[in-house]
Design an enzyme around this catalytic site. Structure first.
Site, PDB file in Angstrom:
ATOM      1  N   GLY A   1       4.779   6.434  -4.573  1.00  0.00           N
ATOM      2  CA  GLY A   1       5.176   6.044  -5.555  1.00  0.00           C
ATOM      3  C   GLY A   1       4.170   5.744  -6.619  1.00  0.00           C
ATOM      4  CB  SER A   2       3.672   2.485  -8.506  1.00  0.00           C
ATOM      5  OG  SER A   2       2.823   2.238  -9.703  1.00  0.00           O
ATOM      6  CB  SER A   3       0.496   6.177 -11.617  1.00  0.00           C
ATOM      7  OG  SER A   3       0.919   5.299 -12.519  1.00  0.00           O
ATOM      8  CB  VAL A   4       0.219   0.612 -11.087  1.00  0.00           C
ATOM      9  CG1 VAL A   4      -0.606  -0.725 -11.639  1.00  0.00           C
ATOM     10  CG2 VAL A   4       0.772   1.095 -12.368  1.00  0.00           C
TER      11      VAL A   4
END
Lengths: 384, 137
Positions: free
Chosen positions: B63-66
């Site tokens: 999922g998220s790159s963050v």
């Protein structure tokens, strides 16, 4: 991974602390992806802009880091948490911290795009060139639609590329990985952008490889469906690219049962008190599509549309914004549905959306229930 | 019982803690409370468990790159794992997050037979020689 003499020196701190930190990150991701060397990248897109996602630790890190760091390649940035040109009920702390983040990126030299769809707004490098894109939908779109070469970067790995102009030569930057080894066989008819989002979410969950193939060929689907598919694929998995190239390796079926299992997980209410459109942010194509559906009607529920500011300005000129605003929509720039404090649990019990990516984060991060419907159904049911 | 597994060093250093092991990937942005380290995703088998001071053993992040900032925030808030092991592949989110947060990170080598690792064991990461030591408590 082999570093050149200059790269070794930079890692050792000869060019200052921020550059040394950037090389430390590149070294770790180079080792992780079995890279032999670093190569130049021509564009960077950064995530980690919304205060709701990076928090105080991120603000502190970026504020300090930006004191000495400078971007050496064109660098665009993701949406933040809100539209600073509009009135809101957000806390002064949120606005203060959010503004510190925007300032830190500006100080390092970013283009203030505040958008998750850089591929629709900017003249990016040509097909075949290497870039470094964090923001999972943008990485998948860059690889799959625009022929660019990026790994599914993280906020910090892309930041390191913006500082050094380099990224590891590995994974999806190499031909061998871009050749899919696994195929999702689509065993049901897909009609709407929501159908493609569900396919993407299922595929990300099912595949551990970096590139997945879809069959039958889906390369002629429109921009809305492609964005919906890419965003969902990037949300649920580690996969950073899809392709229509056939593969004779493993095949996984996506049929009615698989579709139902995803809908059951993400569709958590039958009603909502607000409609949220845009994750990824809507582009001109989608705004025009919606304006044709809604012309002369009014939304019966509050409706938020998230788009890039430059797209909004264009739509004002063409008259599309007026049609949407006359229907009661609130067009919000520089932000996106995902983890926006504008869609909090305190204010809303349920959100109606056609975005599978938004559904994931609304359910799991914002703690708000989601009613998933495709755009046409949303207009049919909630506009007269 | 005590045994060791060989790993590739992604981020060096040594770490010790109780093993927290799962075969399911993790989305560090949407599935973990960054202040407490609690896993909050109802669809995850580790839901309700805490990452704090553990040796986290999992396949890879999704999922998220963050998620990289999430790992950094966990460390800043004193709620991060002491060390992390990726069993299938080391993704860029975990590698970059651990690099900034100075959390030792190993990827288990594929040539060895990896037994089912129980959560009631103690793990020690030796990020100099690249071994994970497991002691059943």
């Amino acid at each position: 991974m082999d570093l050149t003499r200059e790269e070794e020196d930079a890692l050792d701190g000869k060019n200052g602390k921020p550059i040394s930190t950037a090389y430390k990150i590149l070294l770790s991701i180079g080792k992780a992806t079995n890279a032999e060397k670093l190569i130049p990248v021509e564009w960077v897109h950064l995530s980690g802009v919304n205060y709701n996602t990076i928090g105080d630790a991120g603000v502190e890190f970026l504020t300090k880091y930006s004191e000495e760091a400078e971007f050496v390649v064109p660098t665009t940035i993701n949406p933040m948490g809100y539209d600073s040109h509009k009135q809101n009920n957000l806390s002064s702390n949120f606005q203060k911290q959010q503004s510190k983040i925007a300032k830190a990126y500006e100080k390092m030299g970013s283009i203030p795009s505040f958008s998750c769809i850089p591929y629709e707004l900017f003249q990016l490098p040509k097909s075949g060139h290497s870039v470094s894109f964090a923001e999972s939908n943008a990485a998948v779109m860059a690889n799959s639609v625009f022929g660019l070469r990026t790994n599914k970067e993280s906020s910090l790995s892309a930041l390191a590329s913006a500082i050094t102009g380099k990224a590891p030569y590995s994974d999806l930057r190499m031909d061998s990985t871009r050749d899919p080894k696994i195929r999702i066989k689509i065993d049901k008819e897909l009609k709407t952008e929501l159908d493609y989002g569900v396919l993407g979410y299922f595929s990300g969950k099912s595949v551990k490889e970096s590139c997945v193939s879809f069959g039958p060929d889906i390369s002629n689907i429109d921009m809305y469906k492609t964005k919906s598919l890419s965003a969902a694929l990037g949300t649920s998995g580690a996969c950073g690219m899809f392709s229509s190239r056939d593969t004779h390796d493993e095949t996984i079926s996506f049929g009615k049962e698989e579709e139902k299992s995803i809908i059951d997980e993400l569709n958590t209410t039958d009603c909502g008190d607000v409609i949220a459109l845009g994750s990824p942010q809507l582009g001109m194509y989608e705004l025009e599509l919606l304006s044709k559906m809604i012309a002369g009607k009014k939304f019966s529920k509050k409706c938020m549309i998230f788009c890039a500011r430059s797209v909004y300005e264009k739509s004002c000129k063409s008259g599309i914004a007026k049609i949407l605003e006359n229907a009661g929509a609130n067009i919000i720039c520089d932000a996106c549905t995902c983890l926006s404090p504008l869609l909090s649990r305190e204010e809303y019990d349920g959100v109606i959306t056609n975005s599978v990516k938004a559904a994931h984060y609304l359910n799991k991060s914002n703690g708000v229930s989601v009613c998933l419907k495709d755009l046409k159904s949303i207009v049919m049911e909630y506009a007269k | 019982m005590e045994y060791s597994l060989k790993g590739k060093i992604i981020v060096g250093g040594t770490a010790k803690g109780m093993i927290l092991s799962t075969t399911q990937p993790i989305n560090f942005l949407s599935s973990v409370d960054h202040r407490t380290g609690k896993i909050t995703d109802k669809n995850h088998e580790l839901c309700g468990k805490f990452l704090k001071d553990s040796i986290l053993i999992f396949p890879y992040a999704v999922g998220s790159s963050v998620g990289a900032y999430s790992i950094f925030a966990l460390k800043s808030n004193g709620a991060s794992p002491s060390g992390i092991i990726c069993t299938l592949k080391t993704d860029i989110t975990t590698a970059s997050g651990c690099a900034i947060a100075n959390i030792p990170l190993l990827e288990l080598c594929k040539y060895q037979v990896i037994p089912e690792i129980e959560n009631s064991s103690e793990g020690i990461i030796d990020g100099v020689s690249g071994y994970l030591q497991i002691k059943k408590v």
